[in-house]
Design an enzyme around this catalytic site. Structure first.
Site, mmCIF file in Angstrom:
data_model
loop_
_atom_site.group_PDB
_atom_site.id
_atom_site.type_symbol
_atom_site.label_atom_id
_atom_site.label_comp_id
_atom_site.label_asym_id
_atom_site.label_seq_id
_atom_site.Cartn_x
_atom_site.Cartn_y
_atom_site.Cartn_z
ATOM 1 C CE LYS A 33 2.832 -7.480 -5.824
ATOM 2 N NZ LYS A 33 2.285 -8.291 -4.700
ATOM 3 C CB SER A 35 -0.854 -9.454 -1.993
ATOM 4 O OG SER A 35 -0.773 -8.683 -0.812
ATOM 5 C CB SER A 66 0.500 -5.601 -2.442
ATOM 6 O OG SER A 66 0.976 -6.914 -2.551
#
Lengths: 98, 504, 489
Positions: free
Chosen positions: B83, B182, B158
């Site tokens: 990420k 997330s 997210s």
């Protein structure tokens, strides 16, 4: 709860974000709704309940006073948008240091 | 089907066995995955940066070390997606934001160092909601990610890019971060396993902060076993992070397949009724029934204050974020929009660099911390946190692990919820309490909903209870036999036909 | 500077905030080494630059120094305190928040006793807390000050250096007390060895909060913060000025505006720093990246036992053991010369003489040459040796000063210097007698006057012999020889 546009402007100032009147009004509406929702915690919260700021109870975490290598100056400055004489350049500052 | 296509269909454990046995090379494995990314990420947009050269160089190095009989790490040769909120030295780290569009950190996050030591091959940085704020990855400044199960739908957020990358079979492993759900929520929406460790078990050094007391790095994988191995590779005390737990990491691998005989499972009441899609509730009940069949004891428990979790979370997280994001001012790094004065420069830079959701949360947080409101908002929210922790502690007196949905619904359409911030926030209703309490939680696919979209079920364990968490998940996985290859009218083109065996 | 100021209808209420820059090896929250004189931004890392993703880890030694200062100021060492974030935007702040302490400090409720004209005045210490320093900003433009600057340049080498903030209660009542407080606090910090406490260089910084009120009334007037005080002398002058300014306003019935003012050293005035009253909302909250501090009781006891003698105790000892007067004792303590004195006495020097030489000659030299007293190569043995050379006649006082000059310049021991510079007094009587006879022969008038009873003329003859001997004659011996020859017994 209700939020005045003046309060929102003040908050934007504190947060150092330049917002125009349209954006401020939109935020005023949204913040009002979100904060109204958030205020439901008033239903269950009383002063005798201690606040939790850290999920896991650690204490006394520190390190020995031993030097670690610093970044080479070129690397420290490499991310800077404006460097002059090895320093980070900024436009003139209005407010005196606190 | 070609050899290359089938490699992307395999999970990490299978790949490791093949790699250890020298039946395939790391270079082949990485090539196969990079090829699939090149071919199909145009549809998914999981990646912001693809690291072809670095990945192949790392793979080549692993192959030559193996050939020389030199030691290689536990995940050697396995591709991994990272990420874009974790610092990678010299490599763009954008947080999905214009503010950091061209930012290259001068250092690596501790997690990145540990992944390198394990020889996981990082093939790219994945898309995310800007600064990890969002539940759909629609808040990325660089365009949304598309759910591989239905390319018109969100992957969740997210960590949508990482979740989609694993679901799309671009990599068998990925790393995300979980502040309010997330990792777990996107895992649920993409039909993969996503887990949030106990707060403090995985280092936050180099994790670009959103909400410091809630953020945790978490693994994505298609199997529980892979998830456990990835967790083990990154967990552990870090002296660079003061909130890092100095105790030994729970051993999640030895007892992974011990089953759930006698395990007490608490089904969380109030999570299966109003506000939850009926098919989501059904999948959770089915999971409960399966655990019962396997010898677990399923009881009903309540978490009476969990429903205030969203309200508390949306005061605490923005408050911490408003302070964490103050550093983005155009002085030392990132975007700069020039102004006549420093004050103007900062204000213009921040207005331009931050997207709408980020600005919204900074404003909420600044307000909640401001003079006159701090007690009513921030401190009160921290008191709710205490109540939620007490609820969990009481529940864990009666059971060993809790079961609930991960998300109230399956993946929604891109653009469906972007007009209503509050509606978007309510996606986190089942995930947020575990962040507030710091307890470990895992989402795994529980099946499909009526429309054929994946639905996750969530397990929560007590602090440092990762072993029981993974063990229960593993047992359930064996019974569910969920096929993680996306399928459906609008799904991404699948990888090759090599069977994705559930590892037992 | 008078210490007793005449009573007026108004009295001053003064509180002092002092920041102490700690002499730890590394910064407060990262391992960057603290050393000065490097190029800008050469002593920084991801943490003290506030790079995204970086995290703070406290310096154990800084915590120790905080506790020791608190103990030396008789504070309670607080069982549980936290770090808080103080949020505001400024380019020298890498994170745009400063890690500090807010509602609870690590040390609270102490005091500092001052000896003012023989009276003990107790000044309350509200708290001592830990925080991190900011970077340094240069303003590029005409005056080097912010106003009128075109742009500014920031160096983060100083960012993150540990600071202790000492906040007094508003118990100080005069400029003299303020100065005594600052000197005493400085002395304590030096005795503890936690900072080099140089006001001119900024390793110790003082701000004064000054207000006035009608004498005897239990109210507080509007207080004014005064900044830019770079010496004890500036503090005194600034406080005096500000008390007068505020008293004049009060007497004229005009309000004192609550503000921050800047002390102008050259003009001898304070002027407004911030035109409007700025109310800063720092939005303090506990720093989630740092965990609470609960100093172990056994550790605190150990630190308390190991406290070195503090200035007040040392001054008392100098008085009672060595009979050195209060003022001289204070000077010795402030200059950090007590160690040298103690060593000199141990090596046989008479304490009174040793003390005088230190405060007069040694400090005079150090002021003239701009060298810190503690940086001088003078040891107690040197001093004792020097005094012994005077006592046994090897050196006259005048020659001893020259020898001292050499010692302080690093040329070696007094004996080394005397030999190298040929300073040893001639005490060889034969040679002196010859010189005396020559001098008498050369000045028959002077000799006549002496014989006639005008003993003042001896000086001229002594002077001639001193000149002939290039100062190395022992003047006392010369004097005696002249008297022998010219004065009938």
């Amino acid at each position: 709860m209700s939020l005045e546009i003046g309060e929102v402007r003040h908050v934007a100032n504190l947060a150092r974000i330049a917002l125009d009147d349209g954006q401020l009004e939109q935020l005023r509406e949204q913040l009002e709704r979100i904060l109204a929702y958030a205020e439901q915690i008033g239903e269950v919260v009383t002063d005798d309940i201690p606040p939790t700021s850290h999920a896991y109870p650690l204490r006394n975490v520190w390190r020995e006073d031993e030097p670690r290598p610093s970044l080479p100056p070129e690397e420290a400055r490499a991310t800077g948008p404006a460097i002059e004489d090895g320093r980070f350049r900024v436009p003139r500052i209005i407010e005196e240091e606190v | 089907m070609s050899e290359a296509t089938s490699l992307t269909a395999l999970d990490a454990l299978t790949l490791r066995r093949l790699l250890d046995a020298r039946e395939v090379s790391a270079t082949d494995v990485v090539h196969a995955h990079l090829d699939r990314v090149a071919e199909h990420d145009g549809d998914v947009h999981a990646f912001l940066t693809v690291l072809d050269d670095q990945a192949l160089a790392h793979a080549a190095d692993i192959d030559s070390r193996r050939a020389a009989g030199d030691p290689v790490g536990a995940l050697a040769g396995v591709p991994l997606a990272l990420k874009d909120v974790l610092c990678t030295r010299g490599i763009p780290t954008t947080c999905g934001s214009k503010m950091l569009e061209n930012y290259r950190p001068p250092y690596d996050a501790t997690v990145v160092e540990r992944l390198r030591a394990a020889d996981a091959v990082v093939i790219g940085k994945t898309n995310l909601d800007e600064f990890a704020m969002g539940s759909s990855t629609e808040n990325s400044a660089f365009g949304p990610t598309h759910n591989p199960w239905d390319l018109d739908r969100v992957p969740g957020g997210s960590s949508g890019g990482s979740s989609a990358a694993v679901a799309a079979h671009f990599a068998p492993l990925a790393i995300g971060t979980d502040t309010g759900g997330s990792v777990r929520q996107p895992a649920s929406l993409c039909g993969v396993v996503g887990m949030k460790p106990t707060y403090g078990l995985v280092s936050r050094y180099g994790l670009i902060a959103f909400a410091s007391s809630l953020d945790q790095v978490g693994p994505f994988a298609r199997t529980v076993g892979d998830s456990a191995h990835l967790f083990a590779a990154v967990a552990g005390h870090d002296p660079m992070d003061s909130t890092s737990i100095p105790r030994k990491v729970p051993d999640v691998l030895s007892g992974l397949h011990d089953g759930v005989e006698g395990l007490r499972v608490g089904l969380v009441a109030d999570t299966l009724g109003e506000g939850v899609e009926p098919s989501v509730a059904m999948r959770v009940r089915e999971a409960a029934a399966l655990l019962d069949k396997l010898g677990a004891e399923v009881i009903d428990v309540t978490l009476p204050h969990a429903r205030y979790g969203i309200a508390a979370y949306y005061l605490i997280a923005p408050s911490e974020a408003s302070s964490n994001l103050a550093r983005y001012d155009g002085v030392r790094y990132g975007l700069r929009r020039d102004g006549e004065t420093t004050e103007q420069m900062m204000a213009l830079t921040r207005a331009e660099g931050f997207g709408t959701e980020v600005i919204r949360r900074i404003m909420i947080g600044t307000y909640a911390l401001s003079a006159g409101y701090y007690d009513a908002y921030y401190v009160s929210a921290q008191r709710v946190r205490t109540l939620i922790i007490r609820d969990y502690e009481q529940a864990f007196e009666q059971c060993d692990v809790l079961l609930s949905p991960t998300s109230p619904s399956a993946a929604f359409g891109i653009g469906d919820k972007t007009d209503d911030p509050l509606a978007m926030y309510l996606n986190d209703i089942f995930t947020v309490p575990a962040n507030l309490s710091g307890m470990p939680a895992l989402s795994m696919p529980g099946g499909l909903d009526d429309q054929g979209l994946p639905v996750g079920v969530q397990l929560v364990a007590p602090v440092l209870g990762e072993a029981v968490l993974f063990r229960a998940a593993s047992a359930l996985e064996g019974e569910l036999a969920f096929d993680p290859v996306p399928r459906g009218r609008n799904a991404l083109h699948p990888p090759g036909p090599a069977a994705t065996k559930q590892q037992v | 500077m008078t210490t007793t100021e005449p009573l007026t209808d108004y009295e001053a209420v003064i509180g002092l905030e002092v920041h102490v820059e700690l002499s730890t090896a590394t910064k407060m929250f990262c391992g960057c080494a603290i050393d000065f004189g490097g190029e800008p931004n050469s002593r920084t890392c991801a943490v003290c630059l506030g790079q995204p993703g970086s995290l703070p880890v406290p310096n154990a030694r800084a915590v120790e120094f905080a506790i020791r200062l608190g103990l030396a100021l008789d504070c309670d060492i607080i069982e549980r305190s936290q770090f808080h974030r103080k949020n505001y935007f400024y380019p020298d702040m890498p994170k745009n928040y400063q890690i500090s302490q807010y509602d609870v400090a690590i040390c609270e409720r102490g005091h500092l006793d001052l000896d003012i004209d023989g009276q003990i005045r107790r000044i309350g210490i509200h708290r001592v807390h830990m925080e991190e320093d900011t970077g340094k900003t240069i303003h590029v433009g005409t005056s080097g000050r912010i106003h009128g600057a075109e742009y500014s340049l920031v160096d983060y080498n100083r960012a993150g250096i540990p600071l202790l903030e000492v906040v007094s209660e508003p118990d100080v009542r005069s400029a003299a007390e303020a100065q005594a407080y600052l000197s005493e606090l400085r002395g304590i910090v030096l005795a503890l060895g936690i900072s080099d406490a140089k006001l001119e260089e900024g390793s110790m910084r003082c701000d004064a909060n000054v207000s006035v009120r009608p004498r005897g009334r239990d109210v507080f007037g509007e207080r004014v913060e005064v900044k830019n005080l770079n010496s004890v002398r500036s503090l005194g002058r600034a406080v005096t000025y500000e008390i007068e300014r505020q008293t004049d306003l009060a007497r004229a019935g005009e309000p004192v505006i609550r503000e921050t003012r800047h002390w102008n050293e050259d003009a001898g005035t304070t002027s407004t720093l911030r035109a409007k009253e700025a109310v800063f909302d720092y939005r303090y909250f506990p720093d989630p990246d740092l965990v609470p501090i609960e100093p172990d009781a056994a550790w605190v006891s150990q630190l308390a036992e190991q406290l070195p003698p503090l200035p007040a105790a040392t001054r008392t000892r100098l008085r009672t053991d060595h009979g050195i007067d209060a003022e001289r004792a204070g000077t010795l303590v402030d200059a950090g010369l007590v160690g040298v004195l103690d060593d000199a006495v141990a090596a046989g020097a008479p304490p009174g003489d040793a003390a005088k030489w230190l405060t007069n000659e040694v400090l005079g030299w150090s002021n003239e040459h701009g060298v810190e007293p503690v940086a001088l190569p003078l040891t107690g043995e040197h001093l004792a040796g020097l005094l012994a050379l005077i006592a046994d006649g090897t050196l006259s006082t005048k020659l001893a000063r020259q020898a001292l000059d050499g010692v302080l310049a690093g040329e070696g021991s007094p004996t080394d210097v005397a030999r190298a510079r040929g300073l040893e007094q001639m005490s060889d009587t034969a040679e002196l007698e010859r010189m005396v006879d020559d001098a008498i022969a050369a000045q028959p008038d002077a000799a006549e006057r002496i014989r006639a009873g005008n003993h003042k003329a001896i000086g001229a003859l002594v002077g001639a012999v001193m000149k002939a001997s290039r100062g190395q004659a022992n003047p006392q011996v010369v004097n005696d020889l002249i008297r022998d020859r010219l004065i009938a017994r």
